[in-house]
Motif scaffolding. Structure first.
Motif, PDB file in Angstrom:
ATOM      1  N   LEU A  73       0.441  -1.269  -0.102  1.00  0.00           N
ATOM      2  CA  LEU A  73       0.021   0.001  -0.158  1.00  0.00           C
ATOM      3  C   LEU A  73       0.535   1.373  -0.373  1.00  0.00           C
ATOM      4  O   LEU A  73       0.487   2.119  -0.865  1.00  0.00           O
ATOM      5  N   LYS A  74       1.643   1.006   0.935  1.00  0.00           N
ATOM      6  CA  LYS A  74       3.013   2.664   0.984  1.00  0.00           C
ATOM      7  C   LYS A  74       3.552   2.390  -0.880  1.00  0.00           C
ATOM      8  O   LYS A  74       3.290   4.373  -1.279  1.00  0.00           O
ATOM      9  N   GLU A  75       3.918   1.414  -1.843  1.00  0.00           N
ATOM     10  CA  GLU A  75       4.357   1.669  -2.856  1.00  0.00           C
ATOM     11  C   GLU A  75       2.923   2.555  -3.717  1.00  0.00           C
ATOM     12  O   GLU A  75       3.459   3.308  -4.752  1.00  0.00           O
ATOM     13  N   GLN A  76       2.094   1.938  -3.252  1.00  0.00           N
ATOM     14  CA  GLN A  76       0.572   1.962  -3.923  1.00  0.00           C
ATOM     15  C   GLN A  76       0.514   3.732  -3.734  1.00  0.00           C
ATOM     16  O   GLN A  76       0.646   4.786  -4.935  1.00  0.00           O
ATOM     17  N   VAL A  77       0.869   4.704  -2.927  1.00  0.00           N
ATOM     18  CA  VAL A  77       0.662   5.823  -2.712  1.00  0.00           C
ATOM     19  C   VAL A  77       1.631   6.541  -2.893  1.00  0.00           C
ATOM     20  O   VAL A  77       1.376   7.403  -3.702  1.00  0.00           O
ATOM     21  N   THR A  78       2.543   6.114  -2.935  1.00  0.00           N
ATOM     22  CA  THR A  78       4.015   7.432  -3.593  1.00  0.00           C
ATOM     23  C   THR A  78       4.289   7.022  -4.953  1.00  0.00           C
ATOM     24  O   THR A  78       4.325   8.203  -5.362  1.00  0.00           O
ATOM     25  N   GLY A  79       3.725   6.058  -5.278  1.00  0.00           N
ATOM     26  CA  GLY A  79       3.384   6.433  -6.892  1.00  0.00           C
ATOM     27  C   GLY A  79       2.461   6.950  -7.143  1.00  0.00           C
ATOM     28  O   GLY A  79       2.700   8.122  -7.915  1.00  0.00           O
ATOM     29  N   PHE A  80       1.055   7.301  -6.809  1.00  0.00           N
ATOM     30  CA  PHE A  80       0.478   8.195  -7.313  1.00  0.00           C
ATOM     31  C   PHE A  80      -0.010   9.417  -7.052  1.00  0.00           C
ATOM     32  O   PHE A  80      -0.126  10.305  -7.662  1.00  0.00           O
ATOM     33  N   LEU A  81       1.346   9.464  -5.636  1.00  0.00           N
ATOM     34  CA  LEU A  81       1.515  11.202  -5.299  1.00  0.00           C
ATOM     35  C   LEU A  81       2.485  11.597  -6.493  1.00  0.00           C
ATOM     36  O   LEU A  81       2.849  12.435  -6.542  1.00  0.00           O
ATOM     37  N   LYS A  82       3.414  10.331  -6.542  1.00  0.00           N
ATOM     38  CA  LYS A  82       4.541  11.299  -7.726  1.00  0.00           C
ATOM     39  C   LYS A  82       3.576  11.720  -9.191  1.00  0.00           C
ATOM     40  O   LYS A  82       4.009  12.531  -9.513  1.00  0.00           O
ATOM     41  N   SER A  83       3.203  10.681  -9.647  1.00  0.00           N
ATOM     42  CA  SER A  83       1.943  10.930 -10.692  1.00  0.00           C
ATOM     43  C   SER A  83       1.622  12.315 -10.684  1.00  0.00           C
ATOM     44  O   SER A  83       1.704  13.086 -11.241  1.00  0.00           O
ATOM     45  N   TRP A  84       1.151  12.094  -9.265  1.00  0.00           N
ATOM     46  CA  TRP A  84      -0.175  13.486  -9.381  1.00  0.00           C
ATOM     47  C   TRP A  84       0.914  14.675  -9.444  1.00  0.00           C
ATOM     48  O   TRP A  84       0.433  15.651 -10.048  1.00  0.00           O
ATOM     49  N   CYS A  85       2.277  14.643  -8.814  1.00  0.00           N
ATOM     50  CA  CYS A  85       3.056  15.880  -8.813  1.00  0.00           C
ATOM     51  C   CYS A  85       3.393  16.496 -10.659  1.00  0.00           C
ATOM     52  O   CYS A  85       3.639  17.083 -10.481  1.00  0.00           O
ATOM     53  N   GLU A  86       3.757  15.379 -11.526  1.00  0.00           N
ATOM     54  CA  GLU A  86       4.451  14.710 -12.480  1.00  0.00           C
ATOM     55  C   GLU A  86       3.065  16.201 -12.936  1.00  0.00           C
ATOM     56  O   GLU A  86       3.278  16.730 -13.924  1.00  0.00           O
ATOM     57  N   MET A  87       1.938  15.650 -13.091  1.00  0.00           N
ATOM     58  CA  MET A  87       0.740  16.864 -13.817  1.00  0.00           C
ATOM     59  C   MET A  87       0.307  17.851 -12.598  1.00  0.00           C
ATOM     60  O   MET A  87       0.542  18.573 -14.301  1.00  0.00           O
ATOM     61  N   VAL A  88       0.851  18.122 -11.888  1.00  0.00           N
ATOM     62  CA  VAL A  88       0.777  19.916 -11.507  1.00  0.00           C
ATOM     63  C   VAL A  88       1.430  20.418 -12.055  1.00  0.00           C
ATOM     64  O   VAL A  88       0.838  21.530 -12.295  1.00  0.00           O
ATOM     65  N   GLN A  89       2.279  19.872 -11.744  1.00  0.00           N
ATOM     66  CA  GLN A  89       4.016  20.174 -12.356  1.00  0.00           C
ATOM     67  C   GLN A  89       3.382  20.363 -14.353  1.00  0.00           C
ATOM     68  O   GLN A  89       3.723  21.630 -14.361  1.00  0.00           O
ATOM     69  N   GLU A  90       3.302  19.712 -14.814  1.00  0.00           N
ATOM     70  CA  GLU A  90       2.756  19.832 -16.184  1.00  0.00           C
ATOM     71  C   GLU A  90       1.820  21.088 -16.236  1.00  0.00           C
ATOM     72  O   GLU A  90       1.660  21.886 -17.347  1.00  0.00           O
ATOM     73  N   LEU A  91       0.986  20.946 -15.307  1.00  0.00           N
ATOM     74  CA  LEU A  91      -0.585  22.359 -15.204  1.00  0.00           C
ATOM     75  C   LEU A  91       0.616  23.054 -15.421  1.00  0.00           C
ATOM     76  O   LEU A  91      -0.478  24.359 -16.090  1.00  0.00           O
ATOM     77  N   GLY A  92       0.605  23.056 -14.116  1.00  0.00           N
ATOM     78  CA  GLY A  92       1.465  24.834 -14.171  1.00  0.00           C
ATOM     79  C   GLY A  92       2.283  25.360 -15.489  1.00  0.00           C
ATOM     80  O   GLY A  92       2.456  26.582 -16.067  1.00  0.00           O
ATOM     81  N   ARG A  93       3.400  24.353 -16.069  1.00  0.00           N
ATOM     82  CA  ARG A  93       3.652  25.222 -17.408  1.00  0.00           C
ATOM     83  C   ARG A  93       3.136  25.161 -18.159  1.00  0.00           C
ATOM     84  O   ARG A  93       3.691  26.282 -19.357  1.00  0.00           O
ATOM     85  N   GLY A  94       2.349  24.583 -17.947  1.00  0.00           N
ATOM     86  CA  GLY A  94       0.901  24.994 -19.025  1.00  0.00           C
ATOM     87  C   GLY A  94       0.154  26.449 -19.260  1.00  0.00           C
ATOM     88  O   GLY A  94       0.733  26.764 -19.814  1.00  0.00           O
ATOM     89  N   TRP A 154       1.554  28.342 -17.287  1.00  0.00           N
ATOM     90  CA  TRP A 154       3.053  29.529 -17.157  1.00  0.00           C
ATOM     91  C   TRP A 154       2.851  29.929 -18.388  1.00  0.00           C
ATOM     92  O   TRP A 154       3.378  30.847 -19.105  1.00  0.00           O
ATOM     93  N   ASP A 155       2.651  28.870 -19.469  1.00  0.00           N
ATOM     94  CA  ASP A 155       3.128  29.023 -21.053  1.00  0.00           C
ATOM     95  C   ASP A 155       1.989  30.720 -21.582  1.00  0.00           C
ATOM     96  O   ASP A 155       1.747  31.126 -22.655  1.00  0.00           O
ATOM     97  N   ILE A 156       0.773  29.994 -20.957  1.00  0.00           N
ATOM     98  CA  ILE A 156      -0.603  30.479 -21.214  1.00  0.00           C
ATOM     99  C   ILE A 156      -0.097  31.631 -20.948  1.00  0.00           C
ATOM    100  O   ILE A 156      -0.890  33.322 -21.907  1.00  0.00           O
ATOM    101  N   LEU A 157       0.690  31.611 -19.828  1.00  0.00           N
ATOM    102  CA  LEU A 157       0.078  33.401 -19.155  1.00  0.00           C
ATOM    103  C   LEU A 157       1.420  34.005 -19.603  1.00  0.00           C
ATOM    104  O   LEU A 157       1.263  35.374 -20.372  1.00  0.00           O
ATOM    105  N   GLN A 158       2.077  33.629 -20.326  1.00  0.00           N
ATOM    106  CA  GLN A 158       3.544  34.427 -21.144  1.00  0.00           C
ATOM    107  C   GLN A 158       2.767  34.891 -22.662  1.00  0.00           C
ATOM    108  O   GLN A 158       2.957  35.876 -22.745  1.00  0.00           O
ATOM    109  N   GLN A 159       2.280  33.769 -23.014  1.00  0.00           N
ATOM    110  CA  GLN A 159       1.304  33.893 -23.961  1.00  0.00           C
ATOM    111  C   GLN A 159       0.358  35.211 -24.609  1.00  0.00           C
ATOM    112  O   GLN A 159       0.107  36.038 -25.378  1.00  0.00           O
ATOM    113  N   THR A 160      -1.004  35.165 -23.057  1.00  0.00           N
ATOM    114  CA  THR A 160      -1.263  35.725 -23.083  1.00  0.00           C
ATOM    115  C   THR A 160      -1.183  37.523 -22.371  1.00  0.00           C
ATOM    116  O   THR A 160      -1.795  38.145 -23.005  1.00  0.00           O
ATOM    117  N   VAL A 161       0.060  37.417 -21.148  1.00  0.00           N
ATOM    118  CA  VAL A 161      -0.295  38.835 -20.636  1.00  0.00           C
ATOM    119  C   VAL A 161       1.279  39.252 -21.194  1.00  0.00           C
ATOM    120  O   VAL A 161       1.291  40.402 -20.925  1.00  0.00           O
TER     121      VAL A 161
END
Length: 478
Positions: free
Chosen positions: A42-63, A65-72
């Motif tokens: 269970l610990k490994e599953q939770v760790t993997g889920f958190l890593k995946s979630w952080c990667e998605m949030v990071q990609e969302l932030g980059r997206g 930021w790109d939108i902010l740079q292009q529009t603002v």
């Protein structure tokens, strides 16, 4: 199918391979042990889920930021087109503050850090202030029923005033007093005895500045309007020539009367008269001695009044406009000496101070206090040197020139011709003695009384000192 595949010449000669058919009849699942992979915990599953979630949030932030740079951030964006000009103008006005930064520091990186630290400090002060308010009982501000006499000024405003001493038909001397910052008409001559006024035949008139006490605010007030407000008050109450009194910062309104209505002023008495700390005619040494004795908070108040006056509202609503009483040294950024500390703890002074403050903030607005602070450090429209007595001769024009050839030119004295008395405490931390030295330099006719071992509050409140009160009143008889 075999006919469609070319014969490659490869034959399998081993034993036939048996293929087992899976059965689905069993009710229990079996796990084949051996070389298989163990199931994840269970610990490994939770760790993997958190890593995946952080990667998605990071990609969302980059997206984002790109939108902010292009529009603002882009120069052709709507926000840059609308706010780019004002922001650039504000940055140019604030560029002077970069001089206070080290030379090896980039302002783009330093100022966001300073702003972040300021926010943290401000939040900590809020938490600390809330804790202290729970730990120490604080007296709340009370608003009292109206009690002032009022006159109607030519522009429709009401001016509130208060009379002490003898009535008009028995008055030998008339004094009009202007209160200082965070004060009101109730101050009058702080601590003076009414019996002394009556014995001296003095009629004392104290009034509220615009926006203070019960006086209506002035939409565009300055020192010129302040002088004529005083003149209108004198006419309304039936006073011809009168003395003006000024205390601390309120002295600038007395100075304005000497400048704009000198013919109606019989004389002036001032206690620790405040001058503009940015007065350009002060020498570098006088300027240095003026600023070096003030607390950092007081210096900050002058800086805000000069550069960012609207920010003063935040300070005022956290102090004397908070609805609770506080110590005078905290509100006015004072450094109290031993004599002032004793006076502040006196119940008589505390009652006088609280009542005066309550009347001063009656209207609950920070605007008149901001106006008063800005007036103190702004261009007054005149210099104190203009009040000095000078001989002015009229030589312009043909006729005055011809008269000057065959006789003396027509000359007249200009400036304030009446007596000027000044009391200055030599240990004052609010109005440093160097200001009195400056006044003596530019107005050598002023009568200077230096009070050794006297400080701000004990000097202006008079502490029931009959001798000092008598000298104050006697100055109006000279």
């Amino acid at each position: 199918m075999a006919s469609l595949v070319e014969d490659m010449g490869i034959r399998y000669a081993g034993k036939p391979i048996g293929v087992s058919t899976p059965t689905f009849g069993g009710s229990e699942s079996e796990v084949v042990e051996g070389d298989g992979v163990e199931p994840e915990s269970l610990k490994e599953q939770v760790t993997g889920f958190l890593k995946s979630w952080c990667e998605m949030v990071q990609e969302l932030g980059r997206g984002c930021w790109d939108i902010l740079q292009q529009t603002v951030v882009m120069e052709d964006s709507f926000i840059v087109q609308k706010l780019g000009g004002p922001v650039a103008k504000a940055c140019r006005r604030l560029r002077f503050s970069n001089e206070f930064l080290p030379e090896d520091r980039d302002p783009v990186h330093v100022w966001p850090l300073i702003f972040f630290v300021f926010i943290l400090t401000f939040s900590a002060l809020n938490l600390n202030g809330g804790y202290n308010s729970l730990a120490m009982p604080v007296k709340k501000v009370q608003i009292h029923p109206p009690s002032a006499s009022c006159i109607l000024l030519p522009d429709g405003r009401r001016m509130a005033y208060r009379e002490l001493g003898v009535p008009a038909n028995r008055a030998r001397y008339s004094l009009i007093a202007t209160h200082s910052f965070l004060s009101s008409r109730l101050a009058g001559i702080p601590g003076v005895k009414t019996s002394l006024l009556e014995e001296s035949g003095v009629r004392l008139i104290a009034y509220d500045l615009p926006g203070f006490g019960e006086s209506d605010p002035h939409p565009r007030r300055n020192l010129n309007s302040s002088a004529f407000d005083k003149l209108y008050l004198a006419v309304a109450v039936g006073v011809d020539n009168f003395w003006v009194l000024g205390f601390s910062s309120g002295s600038m309104h007395a100075w304005s009367a000497l400048r704009y209505i000198p013919d109606r002023i019989a004389g002036a008495s001032m206690f620790a008269p405040m001058i503009n700390p940015y007065e350009p005619s002060m020498t570098k040494e006088e300027m240095r001695r003026t600023w070096e004795g003030w607390l950092p908070k007081r210096k900050l108040m002058y800086f805000l009044a000069r550069r960012f006056p609207k920010l003063l509202s935040l300070v005022y609503y956290r102090s004397f406009l908070s609805g609770k009483h506080g110590r005078i040294d905290k509100w006015m950024s004072l450094s109290l000496e031993t004599k002032d500390e004793i006076l502040v703890e006196d119940p008589v002074f505390e009652g006088f101070w609280h009542r005066d403050v309550e009347e001063s903030i009656r209207q609950g607005s920070s605007k008149p206090f901001i106006e008063e602070a800005v007036l103190q450090i702004s261009n007054w429209g005149f210099s104190l040197a203009d009040l000095g007595v000078r001989k002015k001769c009229h030589t312009r024009g043909i006729l005055p020139w011809l008269k000057s050839l065959y006789g003396e030119a027509e000359c007249q004295l200009t400036g304030f011709l009446g007596p000027l008395h000044i009391w200055q405490g030599m240990d004052d931390q609010v109005v440093p003695p160097v200001m009195a030295d400056y006044i003596s330099r530019v107005l050598p006719r002023a009568i200077m009384s230096q009070l050794p071992n006297e400080v701000e509050l004990s000097k202006t409140f008079l502490e029931g000192d009959t001798e000092q009160q008598a000298s104050t009143i006697a100055s109006a008889k000279e």
